[in-house]
Design an enzyme around this catalytic site. Structure first.
Site, PDB file in Angstrom:
ATOM      1  N   HIS A  63       0.731  -1.174  -0.034  1.00 35.48           N
ATOM      2  CA  HIS A  63       0.141  -0.120   0.014  1.00 35.48           C
ATOM      3  C   HIS A  63       1.090   1.233   0.033  1.00 35.48           C
ATOM      4  CE1 HIS A  63       0.714  -0.625   4.304  1.00 35.48           C
ATOM      5  NE2 HIS A  63       0.096   0.685   4.519  1.00 35.48           N
ATOM      6  N   HIS A  65       1.107   3.979   2.033  1.00 35.59           N
ATOM      7  CA  HIS A  65       1.761   4.869   3.051  1.00 35.59           C
ATOM      8  C   HIS A  65       3.209   4.951   2.920  1.00 35.59           C
ATOM      9  CE1 HIS A  65      -2.137   4.181   5.866  1.00 35.59           C
ATOM     10  NE2 HIS A  65      -2.072   5.314   5.149  1.00 35.59           N
ATOM     11  N   ASP A  67       5.827   4.763   4.833  1.00 40.55           N
ATOM     12  CA  ASP A  67       6.351   3.844   5.525  1.00 40.55           C
ATOM     13  C   ASP A  67       6.481   2.388   4.581  1.00 40.55           C
ATOM     14  OD1 ASP A  67       3.968   3.359   6.473  1.00 40.55           O
ATOM     15  OD2 ASP A  67       4.495   1.924   8.229  1.00 40.55           O
ATOM     16  N   HIS A  68       5.746   2.346   3.769  1.00 43.07           N
ATOM     17  CA  HIS A  68       5.819   1.068   2.961  1.00 43.07           C
ATOM     18  C   HIS A  68       6.518   1.603   1.377  1.00 43.07           C
ATOM     19  CE1 HIS A  68       3.820  -1.585   5.532  1.00 43.07           C
ATOM     20  NE2 HIS A  68       3.421  -0.085   6.140  1.00 43.07           N
ATOM     21  N   HIS A 140      -7.456  -1.574   5.515  1.00 41.84           N
ATOM     22  CA  HIS A 140      -6.740  -0.739   6.213  1.00 41.84           C
ATOM     23  C   HIS A 140      -7.216   0.700   5.762  1.00 41.84           C
ATOM     24  CE1 HIS A 140      -2.873   0.879   7.881  1.00 41.84           C
ATOM     25  NE2 HIS A 140      -2.531   1.058   6.968  1.00 41.84           N
ATOM     26  N   ASP A 211      -0.433  -3.733   5.885  1.00 44.97           N
ATOM     27  CA  ASP A 211      -1.180  -3.458   6.911  1.00 44.97           C
ATOM     28  C   ASP A 211      -2.846  -3.603   6.824  1.00 44.97           C
ATOM     29  OD1 ASP A 211       1.312  -2.309   7.567  1.00 44.97           O
ATOM     30  OD2 ASP A 211       0.682  -0.135   7.524  1.00 44.97           O
ATOM     31  N   HIS A 269       6.121  -5.553  11.765  1.00 43.27           N
ATOM     32  CA  HIS A 269       5.643  -4.163  11.496  1.00 43.27           C
ATOM     33  C   HIS A 269       5.253  -3.793  13.360  1.00 43.27           C
ATOM     34  CE1 HIS A 269       2.564  -1.206  10.459  1.00 43.27           C
ATOM     35  NE2 HIS A 269       3.299  -0.981   9.369  1.00 43.27           N
TER      36      HIS A 269
HETATM   37 ZN   LIG Z   1       2.652   0.714   8.108  1.00 38.15          ZN
HETATM   38 ZN   LIG Z   2      -0.335   1.711   6.369  1.00 40.85          ZN
END
Ligand SMILES: [Zn+2]
Ligand SMILES: [Zn+2]
Length: 311
Positions: A63, A65, A67-68, A140, A211, A269
């Site tokens: 996804h 976001h 942090d990914h 998510h 997530d 995570h």
């Molecule tokens: Zn995340």
């Molecule tokens: Zn996320």
């Protein structure tokens, strides 16, 4: 085939853990590795690992976001300097192309290799004669996918004693039969590969999820998998926060692994609130109370597909 974790923290990096990225190493199977997610700083983690970016065959983004995702433009730029000349495909949700094309356009970045950006739909997203990858949406705050990587069954061992009994001498015919092809001999006899091959060798299955709150598609993706990699952002005492923010607890992840009949669960995570190792021992205990074959992911850690006897 094994897993190698590059970043196992949620949300933002800490000095202890980087943000999300892991690879499925397919050294024996393909001589390559596949990356799943690429949070900021992933290329630094690669430099600290035995991985060579030139061997990266595919990148799957769960996804969008940060942090990914935020490590992707830098990592793709650096790949060319590390022997990466082969074409590369990045799979991910809608919006991936806009993000990457904007990043490359405004920074005037030109890659010396072919980059394919493939925005995915639920279902099978890629296959060849030895692997199949399917993706399903999870639950998510933004569209988030889980991936199921399935190694297809391989033909069984050639039963030499059967061929000898039939008076068939070793030669190119053996190779064809071993690959599962039926052959016609010069004397007109037709040999079915199935008649001279042992039982099929089953392939491995790995489920790697983005997530998510606990959801049915997580179970479907992990059905009978050798390994499930599932987020475990929080412990049980933060269950309502976890669900409010679109995440799972370690116990949620364990319940999914149990329901899916997975062989092993790798928890991943972790919230940056868990700074002390002792805390994660408790988080692991919460998972193991439900699904004993659970382990913790860690940065720069290789995790075999099967449980190790001492664990
Ligand atoms: Zn995340
Ligand atoms: Zn996320």
């Amino acid at each position: 085939m094994d897993l190698y974790f590059l970043g196992t923290g949620a949300g933002m990096p800490t000095t202890r853990r980087n943000v999300s990225s892991l690879v499925l190493r397919l050294q024996e199977e393909r001589g390559t590795f596949w990356m799943f997610d690429c949070g900021e700083g992933t290329q630094h983690q690669v430099l600290r690992s035995p991985l060579k970016l030139g061997k990266c065959e595919f990148i799957f983004i769960t996804h969008l976001h940060g942090d990914h995702l935020f490590g992707l433009p830098g990592l793709l730029s650096s790949r060319a300097y590390q022997g990466g000349v082969d074409p590369l495909t990045v799979f991910g949700p809608a919006g991936l192309s806009e993000f990457m094309e904007t990043a490359f356009r405004v920074s005037d970045t030109h890659l010396p290799y072919t980059l394919h950006l493939q925005e995915i739909e639920p279902g099978e997203i890629w296959s060849d004669d030895s692997f199949r990858v399917t993706a399903l949406p999870l639950d998510h705050r933004v569209p988030s996918y889980g991936y199921r990587v399935q190694e297809l069954a391989r033909p069984g061992k050639l039963r030499i004693e059967v061929l000898e009994r039939m008076g068939i001498a070793p030669g190119p015919v053996y190779g064809k039969l071993k690959r599962g092809e039926d052959v016609t001999l010069p004397d007109g006899r037709r040999i079915a590969a199935a008649a001279v091959l042992g039982e099929q060798i089953p392939g491995k299955t790995v489920a790697i999820l983005g997530d998510t709150r606990p959801c049915e598609n997580a179970v479907r993706l992990a059905e009978g998998a050798d390994v499930l990699v599932h987020e475990a952002t929080f412990m049980e005492n933060k269950r309502s926060n976890a669900h409010e923010y679109g995440h799972s607890t370690a116990a949620d992840a364990a319940a999914i692994a149990l329901k899916a009949g997975a062989g092993k669960l790798v928890l991943n995570h972790f919230s940056s609130r868990y700074k002390e190792e002792e805390t994660l021992v408790h988080l692991l205990a919460e998972a193991r109370a439900i699904f004993p074959s659970s382990v913790l992911a860690d940065d720069l850690l290789a995790v075999p597909l099967a449980m190790e006897p001492e664990q």
